[in-house]
Design an enzyme around this catalytic site. Structure first.
Site: not given
Ligand code: A3P
Length: 267
Positions: A28, A24, A231, A105, A234, A26
């Site tokens: 991909r 989670k 993307g 992140r 949230h 980034g």
């Protein structure tokens, strides 16, 4: 004198580089951006060799790879390698010179992203705050809950650094990959000794999605973004809960900055 002919027939080879994590952050996006490069050939889906399928052996793994020409780099990404205890040793056994890439992140946003993914599959899941924190008003952080635990980046990095020199691991900022994908990809291409082919010309910012998207790629000649599962919006999180989490991560982040030699500046 006999000249060696260049290999013009594509062959399947074990990876030269791996995206090892973090879930989670980034991963991909990084893989899809790298696939814009003509000298990169990557397995499309996560192979999970070093965590789930190691018993199947290196031949099995090699067969999961796309055929490559001489001079091209073979890659795959499986974010769970980052936290698989045996992965550093196993990866080293495959190739001690392999190049490793990890995207990180802000761990608070990462935890919410991880939760959002689970909640999309299980709408009955309790609120994020109830899972991440003890009681209400929010008390201590539940550091055993995987979405929280995975944001403690220093521990897994230390394990990888026991096997690989720091120079063999590129740590990429997930935030910068969104804000300035071309600049981040310049670093990535340098690290992989690739010609700087991926530039700002490949990206455009899609304001509806709120993320950089691709003008074209190998598989599609028209502008497109990553899939719907990348993307996501949230949920709203109580600011008090957010502050608790930030306090919790602060010392862990400091340790990670020290170990990686990069201050990511997460609040
Ligand atoms: P969210 O969906 O929570 O926003 P991974 O691929 O490792 O699962 O990471 C998913 C995250 O990649 C997304 O989390 C998103 O924030 C981030 N990301 C980075 N660049 C992106 C891009 N160009 N398009 C979509 N998501 C991107």
């Amino acid at each position: 004198m006999t000249l060696r002919k260049p290999n013009l027939v594509p062959t399947k080879r074990l990876p030269d580089a791996l995206i090892i994590g973090v879930k989670k952050c980034g991963t991909r996006a990084l893989l899809e951006f790298l696939r814009l490069h003509p000298d990169v050939r990557a397995a499309g889906s996560e192979v999970h060799f070093f965590d789930k399928f190691y018993h199947k052996g290196f031949e099995w793994y090699r067969n999961r790879m796309p055929p490559t020409l001489e001079g091209q780099i073979t890659m795959e990404k499986t974010p769970s390698y980052w936290v698989t205890r045996s992965a550093p040793k196993r990866v080293f056994a495959m190739n001690p010179a392999v190049k490793l890439l990890a995207v990180v992140r802000d761990p608070v946003t990462r935890a919410i992203s991880d939760y959002t993914q689970s909640a999309s599959k299980r709408p009955s899941l309790p609120r994020f705050e109830e899972l991440a924190l003890m009681d209400s008003p929010w008390g201590s952080v539940v550091d055993t809950w995987p979405p929280v635990r995975l944001g403690i980046y220093a521990r897994p990095l230390r394990r990888w650094l026991r096997r690989f020199p720091r120079s063999r691991i590129l740590i990429i900022s997930g935030e910068r990959l969104v804000v300035d994908p071309a600049a981040e990809m310049t670093r990535v291409q340098e690290f992989l000794n690739l010609k700087p082919v991926i530039t700002e010309k490949h990206f455009y910012f899609n304001s509806t999605k709120g993320f950089p998207c691709l003008l074209k790629s190998e598989s599609r000649s028209t502008p497109h973004c990553l899939g719907k599962t990348k993307g996501r919006n949230h949920p709203y999180i109580d600011p008090v809960a957010l502050e608790r989490l930030r306090e919790f991560y602060r010392p862990h982040n400091e340790r990670f900055y020290e170990l990686s030699g990069i201050n990511f500046g997460w609040q």
